[in-house]
Scaffold this active site. Sequence first.
Site, mmCIF file in Angstrom:
data_model
loop_
_atom_site.group_PDB
_atom_site.id
_atom_site.type_symbol
_atom_site.label_atom_id
_atom_site.label_comp_id
_atom_site.label_asym_id
_atom_site.label_seq_id
_atom_site.Cartn_x
_atom_site.Cartn_y
_atom_site.Cartn_z
ATOM 1 N N HIS A 230 2.470 9.663 -11.780
ATOM 2 C CA HIS A 230 3.609 9.427 -12.660
ATOM 3 C C HIS A 230 3.395 8.171 -13.498
ATOM 4 C CE1 HIS A 230 4.496 6.985 -9.081
ATOM 5 N NE2 HIS A 230 5.180 6.201 -9.890
ATOM 6 N N ASP A 232 5.594 4.893 -14.822
ATOM 7 C CA ASP A 232 6.845 4.200 -14.508
ATOM 8 C C ASP A 232 7.793 4.121 -15.703
ATOM 9 O OD1 ASP A 232 6.072 3.858 -11.910
ATOM 10 O OD2 ASP A 232 5.452 1.769 -12.134
ATOM 11 N N HIS A 288 -0.490 6.565 -12.543
ATOM 12 C CA HIS A 288 -0.957 6.230 -11.196
ATOM 13 C C HIS A 288 -0.315 7.124 -10.145
ATOM 14 C CE1 HIS A 288 2.735 3.865 -11.816
ATOM 15 N NE2 HIS A 288 2.948 4.060 -10.527
ATOM 16 N N ARG A 298 2.496 2.416 6.332
ATOM 17 C CA ARG A 298 2.212 1.584 5.151
ATOM 18 C C ARG A 298 3.513 0.961 4.654
ATOM 19 N NH1 ARG A 298 2.385 2.225 -0.566
ATOM 20 N NH2 ARG A 298 0.434 1.805 -1.726
#
EC number: 1.14.11.-
Length: 319
Positions: A230, A232, A288, A298
């Site tokens: 996507h 941002d 990204h 994570r």
Amino acid sequence: MAPQRRAATKAPEGNGAAERRNRSSTKKDRAPREVQRLWQRPWLRTAGLGAGFVLTALLLWSSLGADDGVAEVLARRGEVVAGRFIEVPCSEDYDSHRRFEGCTPRKCGRGVTDVVITREEAERIRSVAEKGLSLGGSDGGASILDLHSGALSVGKHFVNLYRYFGDKIQNIFSEEDFRLYREVRQKVQLTIAEAFGISASSLHLTKPTFFSRINSTEARTAHDEYWHAHVDKVTYGSFDYTSLLYLSNYLEDFGGGRFMFMEEGANKTVEPRAGRVSFFTSGSENLHRVEKVHWGTRYAITIAFSCNPDHGIEDPAFP
């Protein structure tokens, strides 16, 4: 040199031994014929070929070591990056939004640093995330905690933790937690301003800015599908500069979960390291995605900035 074997002394064969040998030979002859007949069945031949292709694909994936094939590492987990910046041509995404002189990106790129936030600060800010997320958590693999809006993943939904838990929040968080959060945000903001040659005061913290906790649990809703590529600026119109502060370590705390800048020819990857700050302009020049997390957990915090003061938000305050 391989050791030599002493030949075993053969005993003379009787009729019984000869019969056993003949039966064994008959079984061996029969086995290849049975296998041949099986492979002559179209469905089994197709299944066998399919399994071969799957095995080949798995071996290729393992050798490449990345979800998207060829990848170049922008920052490895084991190295300490004092400051690394790569300039890339700006996209046209910013032209469709109101421009702010001295802030709207004219110099675009991506950077990584390990010397802005200490490991100790990263551990402390991670504990803030852990305390908040202990109140809920997604049924799927991705949970968020937004201290600004109060959004917290609970099951398949979100709740406002300030309204949902009320005064109990004061027993979960402390004033020190919110002070640390503000200090970390300020350090990241100064880092971005310096890298892009703009005034820090022209940057306005914007939404959503949030903690994320990702594990290998299967997605239950669309909110759990964090791995899609996507932009941002397209997804969140207010974003002009995006940053990520990693709060756990790749291959120590989790596997997979690397950050990937998508580029033709070879993706550029950032391997998360506790205290590492990755930042970039938010347009299509920095398409990204995040690899799926294969094991472990994570933690990270996304801190976003806008040039438009109308899109600004305040730092969260202790209730």
